[in-house]
Scaffold this active site. Structure first.
Site, PDB file in Angstrom:
ATOM      1  N   ARG A  89       0.858  -1.183   0.000  1.00 25.01           N
ATOM      2  CA  ARG A  89       0.000   0.000   0.000  1.00 25.01           C
ATOM      3  C   ARG A  89       0.900   1.241   0.000  1.00 25.01           C
ATOM      4  O   ARG A  89       1.944   1.252   0.645  1.00 25.01           O
ATOM      5  CB  ARG A  89      -0.899   0.033   1.246  1.00 25.01           C
ATOM      6  N   HIS A 134      -1.077   0.092  -9.818  1.00 29.30           N
ATOM      7  CA  HIS A 134      -1.787  -0.857  -8.953  1.00 29.30           C
ATOM      8  C   HIS A 134      -2.261  -2.076  -9.763  1.00 29.30           C
ATOM      9  O   HIS A 134      -3.446  -2.396  -9.790  1.00 29.30           O
ATOM     10  CB  HIS A 134      -2.960  -0.177  -8.234  1.00 29.30           C
TER      11      HIS A 134
HETATM   12  P1  NDP Z   1      -1.272 -11.493   5.186  1.00 31.53           P
HETATM   13  O1  NDP Z   1      -2.225 -10.995   6.203  1.00 31.53           O
HETATM   14  O2  NDP Z   1      -1.346 -12.919   4.759  1.00 31.53           O
HETATM   15  O3  NDP Z   1       0.220 -11.255   5.699  1.00 31.53           O
HETATM   16  C1  NDP Z   1       0.611 -10.105   6.368  1.00 31.53           C
HETATM   17  C2  NDP Z   1       2.026 -10.297   6.913  1.00 31.53           C
HETATM   18  O4  NDP Z   1       2.466  -9.052   7.483  1.00 31.53           O
HETATM   19  C3  NDP Z   1       2.096 -11.344   8.015  1.00 31.53           C
HETATM   20  O5  NDP Z   1       3.274 -12.097   7.908  1.00 31.53           O
HETATM   21  C4  NDP Z   1       2.133 -10.497   9.295  1.00 31.53           C
HETATM   22  O6  NDP Z   1       2.825 -11.104  10.366  1.00 31.53           O
HETATM   23  C5  NDP Z   1       2.905  -9.289   8.808  1.00 31.53           C
HETATM   24  N1  NDP Z   1       2.639  -8.122   9.653  1.00 31.53           N
HETATM   25  C6  NDP Z   1       1.480  -7.443   9.804  1.00 31.53           C
HETATM   26  N2  NDP Z   1       1.628  -6.445  10.687  1.00 31.53           N
HETATM   27  C7  NDP Z   1       2.921  -6.498  11.105  1.00 31.53           C
HETATM   28  C8  NDP Z   1       3.668  -5.741  12.015  1.00 31.53           C
HETATM   29  N3  NDP Z   1       3.155  -4.708  12.695  1.00 31.53           N
HETATM   30  N4  NDP Z   1       4.961  -6.086  12.219  1.00 31.53           N
HETATM   31  C9  NDP Z   1       5.503  -7.132  11.545  1.00 31.53           C
HETATM   32  N5  NDP Z   1       4.840  -7.890  10.657  1.00 31.53           N
HETATM   33  C10 NDP Z   1       3.562  -7.573  10.437  1.00 31.53           C
HETATM   34  O7  NDP Z   1      -1.408 -10.521   3.917  1.00 31.53           O
HETATM   35  P2  NDP Z   1      -1.141 -10.874   2.375  1.00 31.53           P
HETATM   36  O8  NDP Z   1       0.207 -11.452   2.265  1.00 31.53           O
HETATM   37  O9  NDP Z   1      -2.280 -11.639   1.816  1.00 31.53           O
HETATM   38  O10 NDP Z   1      -1.226  -9.405   1.707  1.00 31.53           O
HETATM   39  C11 NDP Z   1      -0.363  -8.349   2.083  1.00 31.53           C
HETATM   40  C12 NDP Z   1      -0.846  -7.037   1.455  1.00 31.53           C
HETATM   41  O11 NDP Z   1      -0.550  -6.989   0.060  1.00 31.53           O
HETATM   42  C13 NDP Z   1      -2.351  -6.781   1.490  1.00 31.53           C
HETATM   43  O12 NDP Z   1      -2.770  -6.360   2.771  1.00 31.53           O
HETATM   44  C14 NDP Z   1      -2.530  -5.716   0.434  1.00 31.53           C
HETATM   45  O13 NDP Z   1      -2.381  -4.444   1.024  1.00 31.53           O
HETATM   46  C15 NDP Z   1      -1.364  -5.956  -0.525  1.00 31.53           C
HETATM   47  N6  NDP Z   1      -1.844  -6.404  -1.856  1.00 31.53           N
HETATM   48  C16 NDP Z   1      -1.574  -5.622  -2.956  1.00 31.53           C
HETATM   49  C17 NDP Z   1      -1.982  -6.013  -4.226  1.00 31.53           C
HETATM   50  C18 NDP Z   1      -1.628  -5.220  -5.450  1.00 31.53           C
HETATM   51  O14 NDP Z   1      -2.102  -5.532  -6.551  1.00 31.53           O
HETATM   52  N7  NDP Z   1      -0.796  -4.199  -5.358  1.00 31.53           N
HETATM   53  C19 NDP Z   1      -2.724  -7.262  -4.436  1.00 31.53           C
HETATM   54  C20 NDP Z   1      -2.930  -8.008  -3.215  1.00 31.53           C
HETATM   55  C21 NDP Z   1      -2.518  -7.583  -1.980  1.00 31.53           C
HETATM   56  P3  NDP Z   1       2.249 -12.449  11.080  1.00 31.53           P
HETATM   57  O15 NDP Z   1       2.348 -13.525  10.009  1.00 31.53           O
HETATM   58  O16 NDP Z   1       3.187 -12.697  12.190  1.00 31.53           O
HETATM   59  O17 NDP Z   1       0.838 -12.149  11.465  1.00 31.53           O
HETATM   60  C1  OXD Z   2      -5.754  -6.236  -2.931  1.00 34.23           C
HETATM   61  C2  OXD Z   2      -5.340  -5.295  -3.982  1.00 34.23           C
HETATM   62  O1  OXD Z   2      -5.719  -5.891  -1.740  1.00 34.23           O
HETATM   63  O2  OXD Z   2      -5.597  -5.588  -5.177  1.00 34.23           O
HETATM   64  O3  OXD Z   2      -6.132  -7.378  -3.292  1.00 34.23           O
HETATM   65  O4  OXD Z   2      -4.721  -4.278  -3.687  1.00 34.23           O
END
Ligand code: NDP
Ligand code: OXD
Length: 311
Positions: A226, A274
């Site tokens: 993001r 995006h």
């Molecule tokens: P998940 O919820 O599966 O994973 C999030 C990870 O971030 C976890 O490992 C979590 O740790 C870690 N995390 C969260 N908060 C913290 C923190 N404060 N400190 C350290 N680690 C932290 O999310 P996804 O992998 O599915 O997706 C990630 C992001 O990608 C989405 O939220 C979205 O914003 C973005 N996205 C963008 C897209 C695009 O087209 N540009 C498409 C899809 C997604 P833990 O495992 O320990 O909980």
């Molecule tokens: C998502 C994105 O969160 O596309 O899936 O950004």
């Protein structure tokens, strides 16, 4: 049984087809024209709902996010119905597309393709050495669904891979750092930093001048998570000072990125609109349909968001 589709981007007809193919008894209603009686709405499938808009549906059983991220729901600035589960998308196609995106730009920087592009513009034949994959340290912020898939892909290519998450992880070939107090150590060994964190109050503005300064000099940053993870002015300053040698950015605090934003024309910045990973209705609808079936059987939906953690 009615589902309300409420989205600022319009793939409604694809979703209508995909969901009603999977669940012929589902009534698909597109907001606002087809909303009908709010009391009849059982499910909402949303992207960036207007603040407070979901409070209008007294019998809502589940809020489905049209993406993997849920910041567009939770950080939207309005109240949400209490005790209604929020479910996010976890989709194999979305995950592998994201891995393709980050692998593409990491290889671009690893093999200096940005320099060859500039050299071609001047018809300059320049051949550069490059480190072996095992000598290039990849750092992935977030080892969730997307981060862990990308980490495995880099490890399989022989890179020196580490990830940072809230809790410790065990992934073959990947060094796990966890918790706020390990962030600086993790950054110090990240030649190519990839952000795959969710946007939460804890991660907003994480990539500021202090964190960028903690990276090795000449590091690269790839952000398809993001836009608000990055402090734009701090990244621009780090690019200008040479602390950061290049950035590939897919997401921005304000989208579409304003045409006069310095990222567009910065020689070290790659902007994509995006598109790192799309939600494909055909593939993602199966998950929504399966969850609706689960809820109808009185079971809990899968892939629920923890409202306290905000992801
Ligand atoms: P998940 O919820 O599966 O994973 C999030 C990870 O971030 C976890 O490992 C979590 O740790 C870690 N995390 C969260 N908060 C913290 C923190 N404060 N400190 C350290 N680690 C932290 O999310 P996804 O992998 O599915 O997706 C990630 C992001 O990608 C989405 O939220 C979205 O914003 C973005 N996205 C963008 C897209 C695009 O087209 N540009 C498409 C899809 C997604 P833990 O495992 O320990 O909980
Ligand atoms: C998502 C994105 O969160 O596309 O899936 O950004």
């Amino acid at each position: 049984m009615a589902l309300l589709f409420m989205s600022t981007f319009d793939k409604s007809e694809d979703w209508r087809r995909a969901l009603t193919d999977a669940l012929p008894e589902l009534e698909f209603r597109k907001f606002p024209d087809e909303t009908g009686d709010p009391a009849e709405v059982d499910f909402a499938l949303v992207w960036r709902p207007k603040p407070g808009a979901l409070l209008a549906y007294p019998n809502l059983k589940t809020i489905f996010s049209l993406g993997a991220g849920v910041d567009h729901i939770l950080l939207g600035g309005g109240d949400l119905p209490k005790d209604v589960p929020i479910v996010r998308l976890i989709d194999a196609a979305l995950t592998s597309d994201m891995t393709q995106y980050v692998v593409h730009w990491a290889l671009h920087f690893h093999r200096s393709f940005q320099i060859y592009q500039a050299a071609q513009a001047e018809a300059r034949w320049t051949r550069l050495p490059y480190p072996a994959a095992g000598e290039r340290r990849i750092g992935i912020l977030g080892l969730g669904v997307l981060g862990s898939d990308a980490a495995r892909a880099f490890a399989a290519m022989g890179f020196d891979v580490a990830g940072w998450s809230r809790s410790p992880k065990v992934i073959d070939g990947v060094t796990s750092f966890h918790g706020a107090d390990r962030l600086t150590k993790f950054l110090a060994r990240s030649d190519i930093l990839i952000c795959l964190l969710p946007l939460t109050p804890d991660t907003q503005g994480l990539l500021n001048d202090e964190r960028l300064a903690a990276l090795p000099r000449g590091a690269f940053v790839i952000n398809p998570a993001r836009g608000a993870h990055v402090v734009d002015a701090d990244l621009l300053a780090a690019l200008d000072s040479g602390q950061i040698d290049g950035a590939a950015l897919d997401v921005f605090a304000r989208e579409p990125l304003a045409s006069d934003h310095p990222f567009w024309r910065h020689p070290k910045v790659i902007v994509t609109p995006h598109i790192a990973s799309h939600t494909t209705p055909r593939s993602a609808a199966a998950q929504v349909a399966a969850n609706i079936q689960r809820i109808r059987r009185g079971e809990e939906p899968e892939n629920q968001v923890d409202r306290a953690r905000m992801y």
